[in-house]
Design an enzyme around this catalytic site. Structure first.
Site, PDB file in Angstrom:
ATOM      1  N   GLU A 169      -5.296   5.191 -24.535  1.00 27.47           N
ATOM      2  CA  GLU A 169      -6.365   5.335 -24.396  1.00 27.47           C
ATOM      3  C   GLU A 169      -7.361   5.466 -26.152  1.00 27.47           C
ATOM      4  OE1 GLU A 169      -9.155   7.299 -21.810  1.00 27.47           O
ATOM      5  OE2 GLU A 169      -8.152   7.326 -19.950  1.00 27.47           O
TER       6      GLU A 169
ATOM      7  N   GLU B 251      -5.554   1.845 -25.265  1.00 31.46           N
ATOM      8  CA  GLU B 251      -5.286   1.071 -24.736  1.00 31.46           C
ATOM      9  C   GLU B 251      -5.241   1.327 -22.785  1.00 31.46           C
ATOM     10  OE1 GLU B 251      -2.532   2.229 -22.736  1.00 31.46           O
ATOM     11  OE2 GLU B 251      -2.029   4.562 -23.959  1.00 31.46           O
TER      12      GLU B 251
END
Length: 387
Positions: free
Chosen positions: A337, A194
């Site tokens: 991430e 994310e």
């Protein structure tokens, strides 16, 4: 903040229907994997977590020994949050769009680590605070990016609902669509990640509501906030929990109220991966909050996931405890991430390879464990315990 709902003008995503029952792992393949582990040229249990992982892999693939992974995909879901306006992060919201551009250029940590482990990276703009989508669309970048765009940022959850009912349904469906696209294109291991300034605040709120915890138990430092911002963040979680508590028994509704479009998309992706019998490595607190919600929506989905990394965020430990998952690595990562999950990919590959490629005692002509003192496992006349 304007919602910019585009659901009526973009290509349709699959309609939201009742979530299918999540299938179970293949028990016969897992039993065969346990037997094979006992026959390999090593003391029982000597490979530790790799043995547990290999049995799990046999169960998710339905075959023993499990196959090597041919297509590992890291999928970064990007979205902004109105709660960032309060100053709950050390960085401004502009950073989300800037980092999405960095992903596209291959310059972020997730890109570097993906290259190290042979994975490809896909970034999806679900709700970045920009007038137009900031990413290309589809598995190969040829689909219309509006197909995945739900709105421009989610709302400020301490004051209003994160997204509308229609946007929530759309975001969840977009997540399922992304999983279907990747799996249909051959992905056999998914690593969701994310990007979104302020996203640890809704994630902590979700975990607190689903696990019946207090704000002080779930709040973390996120991007490295100071004490003043930490207090602001704690108050924001408290207020969001007050708004979300009436919906705590319905995880999908709760995500609409105190989550956001990105968290709903991550949840849909995790649900659909389990429905499609595709293994997932979970990352940090954002992904784990979505995983906790996904397990509430589709019980049994957690069997298809392994926890890749331990985050310093307290909400992640609470979520993983509720899911019954233990992280494979703990190196202090708090970037998100998908980076921590990518670092766990080599361990998952090693688990597959050792079960598939190691010789058995019979194949290698090596004597197995002896029960007698002075047998093959004895050294200087003393029996060696190899259990």
């Amino acid at each position: 903040m304007d919602s910019h709902d585009t659901s009526g003008v973009v290509p349709a995503v699959p309609a939201v229907t009742a979530v299918p029952v999540v299938p179970g792992l293949d028990s016969d393949a897992m039993a065969a994997a346990r037997r094979r582990q006992g026959e390999l040229t090593k003391p029982p249990g000597a490979l530790g977590r790799l043995e547990e992982l290999s049995i799990w892999l046999a169960g998710v693939q339905g075959v023993c020994p499990p196959r090597p992974f041919d297509r590992v995909r890291a999928i970064v879901i990007a979205g902004d949050h109105g709660i960032a306006q309060l100053g709950v992060s050390a960085f401004p919201s502009d950073v989300t769009a800037q980092m999405v551009a960095n992903f596209a250029a291959g310059g972020a940590a997730v890109n570097v680590l993906a290259r190290q482990v042979g994975a490809a990276v896909r970034v999806v703009d679900v709700s970045v605070d920009s007038p137009y989508p900031t990413t290309v669309g589809g598995v190969d970048g040829t689909a219309p990016p509006d197909r995945y765009r739900v709105r421009r940022s989610s709302e400020r959850i301490d004051r209003t609902d994160a997204v509308s009912v229609a946007e929530a349904e759309r975001a969840f469906a977009v997540g399922r669509l992304i999983a279907d696209e990747e799996i249909d294109a051959g992905a056999d291991l998914l690593v969701p990640g994310e990007m979104g300034i302020g996203n640890t605040t809704p994630a902590a709120t979700i975990v607190a509501l689903l696990c019946n915890r207090e704000p002080i138990e779930v709040v973390g430092r996120g991007t490295g906030i100071d004490d003043r911002r930490w207090m602001v963040k704690t108050a924001a979680i408290r207020d969001a929990m007050w708004r979300g508590r009436p919906f705590a028994s319905n995880a999908q509704s709760m995500l609409r109220v105190v989550g956001g479009a990105d968290l709903l998309a991550l949840t849909g992706l995790l649900v659909q991966a389990a429905v499609r019998r595709t293994p997932v490595i979970l990352d940090g607190v954002i992904v784990c909050a979505a995983a906790l919600a996904a397990e509430h929506i589709a019980p049994g989905a957690r069997k298809w996931w392994v926890a890749g990394t331990r985050s310093p965020e307290p909400a992640q430990a609470i979520a993983l405890g509720a899911l019954g998952l233990t992280p494979l690595i703990d190196v202090g990562l708090r970037l998100g991430e998908g980076t921590g999950a990518l670092l766990a990919v080599p361990l998952v590959r090693a688990a597959q390879a050792t079960l598939a490629e190691m010789a058995t005692f019979d194949q290698a002509g090596v004597s197995g464990k002896s029960e007698a003192v002075g047998g093959p496992d004895a050294i200087n006349g003393t029996a060696v315990d190899v259990t």
